[in-house]
Design a protein around this motif. Structure first.
Motif, PDB file in Angstrom:
ATOM      1  N   CYS A  29      39.238  39.373  36.611  1.00 25.81           N
ATOM      2  CA  CYS A  29      39.113  38.218  37.500  1.00 25.81           C
ATOM      3  C   CYS A  29      40.122  37.141  37.102  1.00 25.81           C
ATOM      4  O   CYS A  29      40.189  36.735  35.948  1.00 25.81           O
ATOM      5  N   CYS A  32      37.907  33.749  36.100  1.00 26.37           N
ATOM      6  CA  CYS A  32      37.123  33.639  34.863  1.00 26.37           C
ATOM      7  C   CYS A  32      37.627  34.562  33.766  1.00 26.37           C
ATOM      8  O   CYS A  32      37.111  34.539  32.646  1.00 26.37           O
ATOM      9  N   CYS A  43      33.993  38.855  42.233  1.00 26.33           N
ATOM     10  CA  CYS A  43      33.648  38.848  40.819  1.00 26.33           C
ATOM     11  C   CYS A  43      32.146  38.580  40.681  1.00 26.33           C
ATOM     12  O   CYS A  43      31.660  37.551  41.149  1.00 26.33           O
ATOM     13  N   HIS A  45      30.608  37.700  38.169  1.00 25.52           N
ATOM     14  CA  HIS A  45      30.359  36.643  37.180  1.00 25.52           C
ATOM     15  C   HIS A  45      30.572  35.255  37.756  1.00 25.52           C
ATOM     16  O   HIS A  45      29.874  34.321  37.412  1.00 25.52           O
ATOM     17  N   CYS A  46      31.576  35.104  38.650  1.00 26.18           N
ATOM     18  CA  CYS A  46      31.880  33.760  39.138  1.00 26.18           C
ATOM     19  C   CYS A  46      32.060  33.699  40.655  1.00 26.18           C
ATOM     20  O   CYS A  46      32.358  32.653  41.194  1.00 26.18           O
TER      21      CYS A  46
END
Ligand SMILES: [Zn+2]
Lengths: 132, 390
Positions: A29, A32, A43, A45-46
């Protein structure tokens, strides 16, 4: 680092194209910096969508393993394993080139592209001298 | 978010099943219909009283519409969510909301599968699912699913906590001991730890005796608001708490194979119910594989993480043990027609009514039923109580 093609293909197709050309690729990504596998459009995660293909180091560790029982005439027992890559992602694969029952958690392995029943797939081999 | 006000506002008032074990000549819908009829009758209601339907199927994606059509009802509330085996528990909290709001008055949760004797072979269904519901990053490795995914979790649990092969076998042996007290259970032959260990290997460390049965069977239950429940035929089993959690689908996408989403669903359900694991008189845990029971005892808080193996040792969850777990014989020895969740609820209700015969747990007032679906993918917890727990 290969930029994501905006040519209108989803990540599953892009992944398969890399694999067909002998390359095992994961994503990273841009926002991040975390690695992502299996391939995603966003992503996880973010939630940014700037994911670029990168070649992982190929270094991994067996997180868990099982020997699937199969009749000898069908090819015999085989290994299915979960591998944690150095980049922090996990994938299902198999550890090839050894008795499946001797694959153990913690064993150091390296990924390579091998030929599966239905096309190319990522397999692992034990790094010589590694202890489980 | 606070739905504690729903505690005790609804109840399960009818349960029924059909064709447990082998039901040759019946299809999924016929078994569902027979079970639904039995549950509605058990409640002292008529099918025309049913205005809420919750159901799903492992093979048909538009199953709910077929069920509505077959039963001839006109529901004002429907839920066709499919989370695998835990679906039938996940319907409970949503149904409680719908009943309490007045959207409907009587919800029928129902399921049927002729998985064992169906003319349509399991291989055909497995192959169809590979096409319709692909998992392209796992399929090339041919995990024998579901067993291989649970085997990976078992192996990791053994590695991290020293859980032994014999601990897993204890779970199967305890389930069998309960099944021997249940005339409706499919597998009732004696079973020892040695038998489990020596059984046919499936996906190491699991043998065939660590894996659930493949049976036919239909099951159903009916929910109403509590005020109405008290006037019906059977002693109500009140819904005190319930929650569902999903964290992943594939085993390769589960963060920690030793910690399931039951930790979330259990904590929320206990919070809503205002009680704790030690208060439970009887516990039904979705034992598709022996490792499940150990994981859920830990994640629901009956013991600390890693201590599940020790917890089940020495017949501790068998009849006469410290905790009554899977009193019908479970998915391992009683019945498991593809998705087992509805049968966990039925057994919990029977225990609270005092209708469980030779396997009845004395003075059962609080029961927990916990469902699992997919490959440790969905988790759903329900806490039920008798009137004196309200
Ligand atoms: Zn990111």
């Amino acid at each position: 680092m290969t930029e994501v093609s905006a040519a209108g293909q989803g990540v599953e197709r892009q992944y398969a194209t890399h694999l067909a050309q002998g390359r095992f690729m994961i994503q990273q990504c841009a926002a991040c910096a975390r690695h992502v596998f299996p391939p995603r459009e966003l992503c996880p995660h973010c939630d940014e969508d700037q994911l670029a293909w990168v070649a992982p180091s190929g270094q991994g560790t067996v997180y868990s393993t099982t020997t699937v029982a199969r009749k000898a005439e069908a090819g015999g027992d085989y290994n299915v394993a979960l591998i944690d890559l150095a980049e922090g992602v996990r994938l299902m694969t198999c550890v090839a080139g050894m008795d499946p029952a001797t694959v153990c958690i913690g064993m150091a392995v390296r990924t390579q592209v091998g030929e599966g029943k239905d096309g190319p797939r990522v397999v692992c081999v034990a790094i010589a001298g590694s202890q489980g | 978010m606070n739905y504690r006000h729903l505690r005790g506002k609804t109840a399960i008032v009818g349960v029924g099943h059909a064709g447990l074990g082998e039901a040759p000549g019946y299809n999924d819908m016929e078994l569902l219909t027979r079970a639904a009829h039995a549950a509605v009758k058990d409640a002292g209601l008529r099918m025309q009283d049913i205005d809420g339907i919750a159901t799903s199927s492992v093979s048909a994606s538009m199953w709910l519409m077929s069920v509505v059509e077959t039963l001839g009802v006109r529901p004002t509330y429907i839920d066709g969510t499919c989370l695998g085996g835990s679906s039938f528990m996940s319907y409970i909290l949503a149904a409680a909301h719908a009943l309490e709001s007045g959207q409907c008055n009587a919800v029928l949760v129902c399921y049927g599968s002729a998985q064992r004797t169906s003319a349509l072979g399991r291989g055909v269904i497995t192959n169809a699912r590979k096409v319709l519901d692909p998992q392209p990053y796992e399929a090339p490795y041919e995990p024998m699913n579901p067993p291989s995914s649970y085997a990976l979790a078992a192996r990791r649990h053994m590695h991290e906590f020293g859980t032994r092969r014999e601990h897993l076998a204890e779970v199967a042996v305890a389930a069998r001991a309960w099944a021997r007290l249940n005339p409706e259970a499919y597998s009732r032959d004696p079973l020892t730890i040695e038998d489990v260990l020596a059984a046919r290997r499936v996906s190491d460390p699991l043998t065939v005796r660590d894996c659930c049965l493949v049976t036919d069977g239909g099951g159903a239950f009916v929910m109403t608001r509590a005020d109405r429940a008290a006037a019906l035929k059977q002693k109500p089993a009140y819904i005190l708490g319930s929650a569902t959690a999903v964290w992943n689908r594939q085993i390769s996408c589960m963060d920690d194979l030793t910690v399931t989403a039951a930790r979330q669903s259990g904590a929320l359900a206990f919070d809503m119910a205002g009680c704790k694991p030690a208060d439970m008189d009887v516990v039904q845990l979705y034992d598709a594989f022996t490792i499940n029971t150990i994981l859920f005892l830990e994640d629901l808080g009956f013991c600390a993480k890693g201590e599940g193996g020790a917890f089940v040792s020495g017949g501790a969850i068998a009849p006469g043990g410290r905790l009554a777990v899977n009193t019908n014989g479970g998915g391992l020895s009683c019945v498991h027609p593809g998705m087992y969740g509805v049968f966990l609820v039925i057994e919990a209700v029977r225990q609270l009514r005092g209708q469980a015969g030779a396997r009845q747990v004395a003075d059962a007032h609080l029961a927990l039923a916990h469902g699992n679906g997919g490959t440790l993918s969905s988790q759903s917890t329900v806490i039920l109580g008798t009137a004196d727990t309200l």
